[in-house]
Design an enzyme around this catalytic site. Structure first.
Site, PDB file in Angstrom:
ATOM      1  N   GLY A   1       5.601   3.435   0.541  1.00 32.75           N
ATOM      2  CA  GLY A   1       6.321   4.381  -0.316  1.00 32.75           C
ATOM      3  C   GLY A   1       5.774   4.343  -1.718  1.00 32.75           C
ATOM      4  O   GLY A   1       4.568   4.407  -1.916  1.00 32.75           O
TER       5      GLY A   1
ATOM      6  N   SER B   1       0.851  -1.187   0.000  1.00 28.78           N
ATOM      7  CA  SER B   1       0.000   0.000   0.000  1.00 28.78           C
ATOM      8  C   SER B   1       0.888   1.237   0.000  1.00 28.78           C
ATOM      9  O   SER B   1       2.112   1.142   0.005  1.00 28.78           O
ATOM     10  CB  SER B   1      -0.887   0.008   1.241  1.00 28.78           C
ATOM     11  OG  SER B   1      -0.098   0.322   2.375  1.00 28.78           O
ATOM     12  N   LYS B   2       0.231   2.382   0.026  1.00 23.28           N
ATOM     13  CA  LYS B   2       0.963   3.657  -0.007  1.00 23.28           C
ATOM     14  C   LYS B   2       1.955   3.765   1.150  1.00 23.28           C
ATOM     15  O   LYS B   2       2.965   4.449   1.044  1.00 23.28           O
ATOM     16  CB  LYS B   2      -0.021   4.824   0.071  1.00 23.28           C
ATOM     17  CG  LYS B   2      -0.660   5.114  -1.261  1.00 23.28           C
ATOM     18  CD  LYS B   2      -1.310   6.483  -1.261  1.00 23.28           C
ATOM     19  CE  LYS B   2      -2.185   6.634  -2.491  1.00 23.28           C
ATOM     20  NZ  LYS B   2      -3.526   7.048  -2.217  1.00 23.28           N
ATOM     21  N   ARG B   3       1.639   3.095   2.228  1.00 26.00           N
ATOM     22  CA  ARG B   3       2.538   3.120   3.378  1.00 26.00           C
ATOM     23  C   ARG B   3       3.947   2.677   3.004  1.00 26.00           C
ATOM     24  O   ARG B   3       4.917   3.054   3.629  1.00 26.00           O
ATOM     25  CB  ARG B   3       2.026   2.152   4.452  1.00 26.00           C
ATOM     26  CG  ARG B   3       1.173   2.765   5.520  1.00 26.00           C
ATOM     27  CD  ARG B   3       0.815   1.712   6.551  1.00 26.00           C
ATOM     28  NE  ARG B   3       0.271   0.493   5.951  1.00 26.00           N
ATOM     29  CZ  ARG B   3       0.866  -0.678   5.981  1.00 26.00           C
ATOM     30  NH1 ARG B   3       2.022  -0.815   6.581  1.00 26.00           N
ATOM     31  NH2 ARG B   3       0.305  -1.742   5.422  1.00 26.00           N
TER      32      ARG B   3
END
Ligand code: GLU
Length: 466
Positions: free
Chosen positions: A249, A245-247
């Site tokens: 990066g 996910s966006k977490r």
């Protein structure tokens, strides 16, 4: 199956092209290329509330960056509405689909009854025509939906190229709505008509679609269409083992471009994300196309490994001719307002620094110092420019004015100077590094000096003469 190979990538344009989508596109593309078939791009934009032209562009840009050129399309589902309606009419005429007038209230009541009986909520087939069955009279005030007449018994099965044999009992599948009350076709139906019309032979997609597949196969069969092979790719996990996910990066493919990765490295990296060819880690695009098949895709989830991607990226940077590498670094520096035509030869600069840089951005950072005024940090200067170094530096500057301009001669001059002043090599090399590049870490200082050029070196050293 003897049909010519035709694969498709069918993204919903609701965001950027992310890593998972890019891998799906890559595998579909490679399969088509391997078999000399066609690769189709289809934009599944029927979710009008979430689809945007920017997302379509992002997908097209991402694919272009990765070099995944499509042979046909992009086809837009929103432009194919008439075709879907035509097929719905054909199915109504053939009796493989039927109008259902059940109202929302009736469906809610049905659901409540089934839940009270601890049954799985499902449509009860009240409008489904059957031999000998009398259907209710259609109410005047309800716009009917169209339902697919799913087979009642038996199983729908396929040999998934990744997951193996999968089957669903038809009793688990109720009669899917294929057109809403306003006549618009629903998601699974559009996919089916498209795969049919586009002659798709292999459907390669994420395993979040496994549950759609039995419904799609049943509808394809009802249409008398060939059923493609299916390969459902397992998800990609982040470095930490949780869903990517966006977490984690960069999840947008174009973010990798921005971050200084080469598409060659990203393609090689993605290829290994769930697919393998023995122990091979590094291979060209051509090699990948030659080797790619659906038999060596792992059913387990693939885990993203940023270190490995960085390693591959550096590998490709090192392997690339320096002139090509410079051509990729130049626009990055230009974007920072830096004109690399004024200063040392960028090709030589990147060649000197590539060994210590794993992205184009890190490389741009490293060579930037050759094209901008240097203001070494006072602390760094204080640390390295000792009083005992100053006379040596002055001597060195005098020597540099006339030395033959090549690294070995410059190296000899450095050695000569430190010997004369009774210093250890770093006592001179370190202040030279800091003064000339602003950095304490550089490649071999003679090579750096040779790169910078005599006039510029003299000018920079003159600033520290006292
Ligand atoms: N549009 C779907 C998605 O983006 C893919 C559908 C398919 O490949 O069949 O997840």
């Amino acid at each position: 199956m003897n049909r010519p190979v035709r694969t498709r990538f069918a993204p919903s344009p609701t965001g950027f092209l992310h890593i998972g989508g890019a891998r799906t596109a890559l595998f579909s593309w490679a399969y088509a290329r391997h078999h000399g078939g066609k690769f189709i791009l289809r934009i599944e934009d029927t979710d009008v509330a979430r689809s945007t032209p920017e997302a379509v562009q992002a997908i097209i840009d991402g694919m272009a960056w990765l070099g995944l050129e499509h042979d046909e399309g992009p086809f837009y589902q929103m432009q194919r509405m008439e075709r879907y309606k035509e097929v719905i009419q054909q199915m109504l005429d053939a009796g493989t689909a039927y109008y259902c007038y059940t109202s929302r209230e009736e469906l809610d009541a049905l659901r409540a009854e089934q839940e009270a009986r601890k049954e799985k909520p499902r449509y009860d087939g009240r409008w489904r025509p059957e031999p000998g069955k009398t259907l209710p009279t259609p109410p005047a005030d309800v716009s009917p939906v169209v339902r697919f007449k799913n087979p009642k018994d038996g199983v729908v099965a396929w040999d998934d190229k990744v997951k193996g044999h999968i089957e669903f009992a038809n009793t688990e599948l109720d009669d899917l709505i294929i057109a809403r009350g306003d006549g618009t076709p629903t998601y699974n139906f559009c996919v089916v008509v498209d795969d049919w019309d586009m002659g798709v032979t292999q459907v390669i997609r994420g395993d979040d679609h496994v549950n759609n597949t039995p419904r799609q196969i049943n509808i394809l069969r009802a249409l008398g269409a060939d059923v493609p092979e299916y390969a459902h790719l397992s998800m990609i996990l982040g470095d930490d083992g949780t869903k990517l996910s966006k977490r984690h990066g960069a999840v947008s493919v174009m973010q990798y471009d921005e971050d200084g990765y080469l598409p060659e490295a990203v393609v090689n990296y993605l290829a290994r994300l769930g697919w393998s060819h023995g122990d091979d880690e590094v291979f060209s695009r051509q090699q990948f196309v030659e080797w790619f098949d659906l038999d060596h895709i792992t059913a387990s989830a693939a885990q993203f490994n940023t270190e490995k991607l960085l390693w591959l990226n550096q590998h490709y940077m090192k392997q690339m001719p320096a002139a090509d590498l410079a051509a990729r670094v130049k626009p990055r520096l230009a974007a920072r307002g830096i004109d690399t035509d004024r200063g040392p030869d960028l090709v030589q600069a990147v060649a000197l620094y590539v060994d210590r840089c794993n992205t184009l951005n890190v490389l741009a950072d490293a060579v930037e110092a050759f094209y901008v005024p240097i203001h070494p940090h006072a602390e760094l200067l204080a640390q390295h420019l000792s009083d005992e170094a100053r006379p040596a530096l002055a001597d060195f500057a005098a020597g540099i004015a006339q030395v033959a301009w090549e690294a070995p001669a410059i190296n000899a001059l450095i050695k000569e100077t430190v010997t004369k002043h009774g210093l250890k090599m770093p006592k001179l090399a370190m202040p030279l590094r800091v003064i000339l590049t602003g950095q304490a870490q550089t490649p071999s200082v003679d090579a750096v000096i040779a790169l910078i050029g005599r006039d510029s070196v003299l000018e920079k050293l003159a600033a520290y003469k006292n």
